[in-house]
Every structure is written in structure tokens, then in C-alpha cells.
Design an enzyme around this catalytic site. Structure first.
Site, mmCIF file in Angstrom:
data_model
loop_
_atom_site.group_PDB
_atom_site.id
_atom_site.type_symbol
_atom_site.label_atom_id
_atom_site.label_comp_id
_atom_site.label_asym_id
_atom_site.label_seq_id
_atom_site.Cartn_x
_atom_site.Cartn_y
_atom_site.Cartn_z
ATOM 1 N N LYS A 76 -18.304 -5.538 -6.548
ATOM 2 C CA LYS A 76 -18.574 -4.386 -7.413
ATOM 3 C C LYS A 76 -19.826 -4.644 -8.250
ATOM 4 C CE LYS A 76 -16.006 -1.621 -10.836
ATOM 5 N NZ LYS A 76 -14.685 -1.499 -11.493
ATOM 6 N N SER A 151 -12.920 2.867 -11.555
ATOM 7 C CA SER A 151 -14.347 2.697 -11.385
ATOM 8 C C SER A 151 -14.703 1.882 -10.144
ATOM 9 C CB SER A 151 -14.948 2.019 -12.622
ATOM 10 O OG SER A 151 -14.427 0.722 -12.817
ATOM 11 N N SER A 175 -8.943 0.785 -13.092
ATOM 12 C CA SER A 175 -10.088 0.869 -12.172
ATOM 13 C C SER A 175 -9.906 0.192 -10.827
ATOM 14 C CB SER A 175 -11.342 0.309 -12.853
ATOM 15 O OG SER A 175 -11.692 1.109 -13.950
#
Length: 463
Positions: A76, A151, A175
Site C-alpha cells: 500500500k 483505504s 481500512s
């Protein structure tokens, strides 16, 4: 429409554990599976928009004895990996390639996986949909008109679409669990301190962030947790070890169908709750309704803290993130959160104190129950645009509160929770159910996940 990259190549539809076994046996090569993943990414990313940057060559710790050696993956884009820039999903600066791996990246790489690049997230992970003010959104492979959540939305899209079997995510308010629910994946948010913390978590007044992975199989998640412990294990927590299947014990499970926000769970999601309860009872578990030990004040305190994090980014970005950081280029949602916090700034000490006490109240639920079942989200996955940062702040904030209502409690309490793909909406999009456990008890979560996966295997996007 559905959109995926599964094909008859070196990756096939294998999970990470199978790929690692094939590499160890010499049946496929590390370069071969990495190239297959690159080809798949090139095929789907023009549509899904899940990638930020690709590495020129696969980045790996290189330990052939590591449990997941040779498995291709993505990290990420809020985590430092040597040689790759980190941009946090923002247009406020352009990151430079990192000189070194970040603290958590070292643990992640120790499992043997090969990093092929970075996955997208919304600006600083503050939104619950991977959408942007001035760029194309990341799309859900199950239906490209819909959000993949956030996210860790880019990671979830890549795994669900078959580009890689496992990808890094982190969770500061849901997330990992939210995109897992939206994209039909397994997403385990671990206990606070289970893995090495990144710089973001260490700098928070109250650490909300846990690191983890998104996967298509429970055994991939279980193998990752065991592999990560080989690098470092927190001596203050019981070890997870390698969980390899369901436990024989029968559990007492509390169920919470509606959140404390006042928004009722939508009928389709509630139907999956009821179906999951029936399945658990069929398996011999006792399931009883319970209530959360927190009130609306928790929602108010958490949202103010959410605003505090945006305020710290806006005010301190040049010092803490990058000297070239331009706060004026942050999106309207980040500015709106920061402005909301300024109105409540004087109440910060009281808010932090109350949030610090949540763990004690949360722990009380587990005196009589081993697990708590709830939805991951209040309603089914929204279409792209519903949670765009271009929506007026007050409206967007209200929409987020009415959707993301179950996941933040575990972040504040620092406790583990897992999202499992237990149903589907009328549009064919996955619906996730959340199981929560006591602090340090990831093992029970993995055991119930194995049991449910065996009893009712997850839907496959390629079918």
C-alpha cells in the site's frame, strides 16, 4: 460488469500458499510468477486503476526458506519500500524513492514475498472509498461501477481481480475490513502491537493503525501471520502461531445487527447477518443478541479524532511528511475534516481520555462471549461518486457515518477483527460479516474463519 485477470498462466487461480509450494518444488519459478502478475496487472489496471507505481524489478528479502517465498504482491502506498516513492494518495507533494525499507516493510518482506509495486489509497487513507478529486477512481472488480472500499482499496482490487493472491493493507478505522467486505476477500485487522508499527502509527496520540494483508483464502492470511511472527513477535501478546483449520470447540457468540449511529442496517445486509447466525447455530455455536458497551458519544469522539488526524496532516505536512508538501493541494474532504476539528479543538484532552478508556469497556463483552458478530458496513457497497471527495463535505461526512459504523471500535480498543465474504447483494457485490475477538485472540478469529470457509466456500469472481 465483472472484470478480472484469472487465466491459465503460472498463477492460475492459486492462493499464495499453493504458489509458494510450487516455487519450492521447482514447478514454477519466482520470475515466472512475477511476470504473470505483471501481465495481469497490465491487463486490468487501465480499467481498475489500482496501481500507483510498479517496481523495475521484483523487490524481495530473498530468503528461499521463508513461508511465502516467491509469491508476488503489492504494498500500500503509505508504507516505505526501498527504491519506491510513497505518496499517500495525495496531490500535495510528489514522493521520492525511499532509501530504505520502513520498519513494517522489513517484517512484510521477511515472509519471502516479491513486491511488484504500490497500490492506491485515498488521500492519507482518510476516506472510505478509493476516490480522488482530480483522478480516476479505483474500481471494484465485481462491478466496475462500484467502489472497492478503502483505504486499502487498491490492494483489494488487485487481489479480487486475480493480479496477486495477497497484498498489504493497513487499518486505522476499517481500512482492511471495509475493502475486504466490498471485494469479497478475507481481511484480518490484528491486535494493536501484533506487527511492527509504521511511523504513522507511532506518531498518533492514540494508535489506531494495524498492519496486515488482504487475501482470497483463510490459509493465506493464517500463513502470513505465522510467517510475520518469525521476524518479530510482541512478547506482550500470545503468539498466533500457524492456524491450519477450525477448532472443535463450540463458541458463545454475541451478535450486533445495528450500529450505535442510529442508522438501521439495510435489509440486504441484515439478511446476511441472519443467514450467518443460522449457519453458526447449525455448526453448533450459541449465538445471542448483545449491545455495544459504548454510546453515541463514542461516535462523536472518534469523528473528532478523525478530524484531528487531518488537521495534523494539514498543519504539519511540510515538517512531518515532505518539505515540498503543499497543504493547499489537499482535497476538500481533508480540509473539511481539519476545519471540523478546529471547532472542537478545546475538547481534545477530554476526547483523548474517553477514547483511551474504550478498551476496558470493550473487554467486558468477552467475559461471556468468545466472539462478536456484526456487519462490516451498514449498507451494501455504494456506486462510485457516492463517497467522492468532490461531494460537499457535510453531505460526504454524513454518508460516511451512515456507512462506516461497525469497524472503528476495534481500532480505538486495539482489538482484532476479521471480515469474511458471507453473502452478496442484489447487484452481485460481496457483503462482508465482521467477527471481533478479545485483545490478542487472532487465533479464534482464524479458526472460525476456517470453519465458515469450509462450510460455505467463498464465491469466486471468475465463476
Amino acid at each position: 460488469m465483472r472484470f478480472h485477470a484469472f487465466s491459465d498462466d503460472a498463477l492460475a487461480d492459486h492462493d499464495a500458499v499453493t504458489i509458494a509450494k510450487l516455487v519450492r518444488r521447482g514447478e514454477v519459478g519466482v520470475a515466472e510468477v512475477a511476470e504473470a502478475a505483471r501481465v495481469r496487472a497490465a491487463q486490468v489496471d487501465p480499467t481498475l486503476r489500482a496501481l500507483v507505481v510498479s517496481a523495475e524489478s521484483a523487490l524481495s528479502a530473498g530468503d528461499p526458506d521463508a513461508p511465502l517465498f516467491g509469491v508476488p504482491t503489492y504494498v500500500k502506498d503509505n508504507t516505505a519500500v526501498r527504491g519506491l516513492p510513497t505518496n499517500y494518495g495525495t496531490a500535495a507533494f510528489v514522493g521520492r524513492p525511499a532509501a530504505n525499507d520502513g520498519p513494517y516493510a522489513k517484517q512484510f518482506l521477511s515472509t519471502g514475498m516479491s513486491v511488484l509495486g504500490k497500490s492506491r489509497l485515498p488521500e492519507f487513507g482518510l476516506n472510505a472509498s478509493t476516490e480522488f478529486a482530480a483522478a480516476e477512481p479505483t474500481r471494484n472488480p465485481w462491478h466496475t461501477d462500484y467502489s472497492p472500499g478503502a483505504s486499502s482499496g487498491g490492494a483489494a482490487a488487485l487481489v479480487a481481480a486475480g493480479v496477486v493472491p495477497i497484498a498489504h493493507g493497513n487499518d486505522g478505522g476499517g481500512s482492511i475490513r471495509i475493502p475486504a467486505a466490498c471485494c469479497g476477500l478475507v481481511g484480518l485487522k490484528p491486535s494493536r502491537g501484533r506487527h511492527v508499527d509504521g511511523p504513522q502509527a507511532r506518531s498518533m496520540p492514540i494508535n489506531l493503525v494495524s498492519e496486515g494483508v488482504l487475501t482470497r483464502s483463510v490459509r493465506d492470511t493464517a500463513t502470513y501471520f505465522a510467517a510475520a511472527e518469525r521476524h518479530w513477535r510482541n512478547p506482550k501478546l500470545p503468539p498466533v502461531g500457524l492456524v491450519e483449520g477450525p477448532a472443535r470447540r463450540r463458541l458463545r457468540i454475541g451478535v450486533i445487527a445495528d450500529s450505535i449511529t442510529g442508522t438501521e442496517t439495510c435489509p440486504q445486509t441484515r439478511a446476511v447477518v441472519d443467514d450467518t447466525v443460522a449457519l453458526l447455530e447449525k455448526m453448533g455455536h450459541e449465538v445471542v443478541p448483545i449491545t455495544l458497551p459504548v454510546s453515541q458519544r463514542f461516535v462523536d469522539d472518534f469523528t473528532t479524532y478523525w478530524g484531528l488526524l487531518a488537521f495534523l496532516i494539514e498543519a504539519g505536512g511540510k515538517l512531518a511528511i515532505d518539505p515540498r508538501f503543499q497543504p493547499g493541494d489537499l482535497d476538500a474532504f481533508t480540509h473539511g475534516l481539519a476545519a471540523m476539528y478546529r471547532k472542537s479543538m478545546a475538547r481534545t484532552p477530554a476526547i483523548l481520555y474517553r477514547l483511551s478508556q474504550v478498551r476496558r469497556a470493550y473487554a467486558g463483552m468477552f467475559r461471556d462471549h468468545e466472539l462478536i458478530l456484526s456487519p462490516v458496513l451498514v449498507h451494501t457497497t455504494p456506486r462510485l461518486g457516492h463517497l467522492s471527495p468532490t461531494v460537499a463535505f457535510d453531505e460526504l461526512f454524513a454518508r460516511l457515518i451512515s456507512w462506516v459504523a461497525f469497524t472503528p471500535l476495534n481500532n480505538v480498543a486495539g482489538t482484532p477483527a476479521i471480515s469474511l465474504p458471507m453473502g452478496a447483494s442484489s447487484e452481485g457485490l460481496p457483503i462482508g460479516m465482521q467477527f471481533s475477538a478479545a485483545h490478542g485472540d487472532e487465533r479464534t478469529l482464524l479458526e472460525i474463519a476456517f470453519a465458515l470457509e469450509s462450510e460455505r466456500p467463498w464465491r469466486r469472481i471468475q465463476d
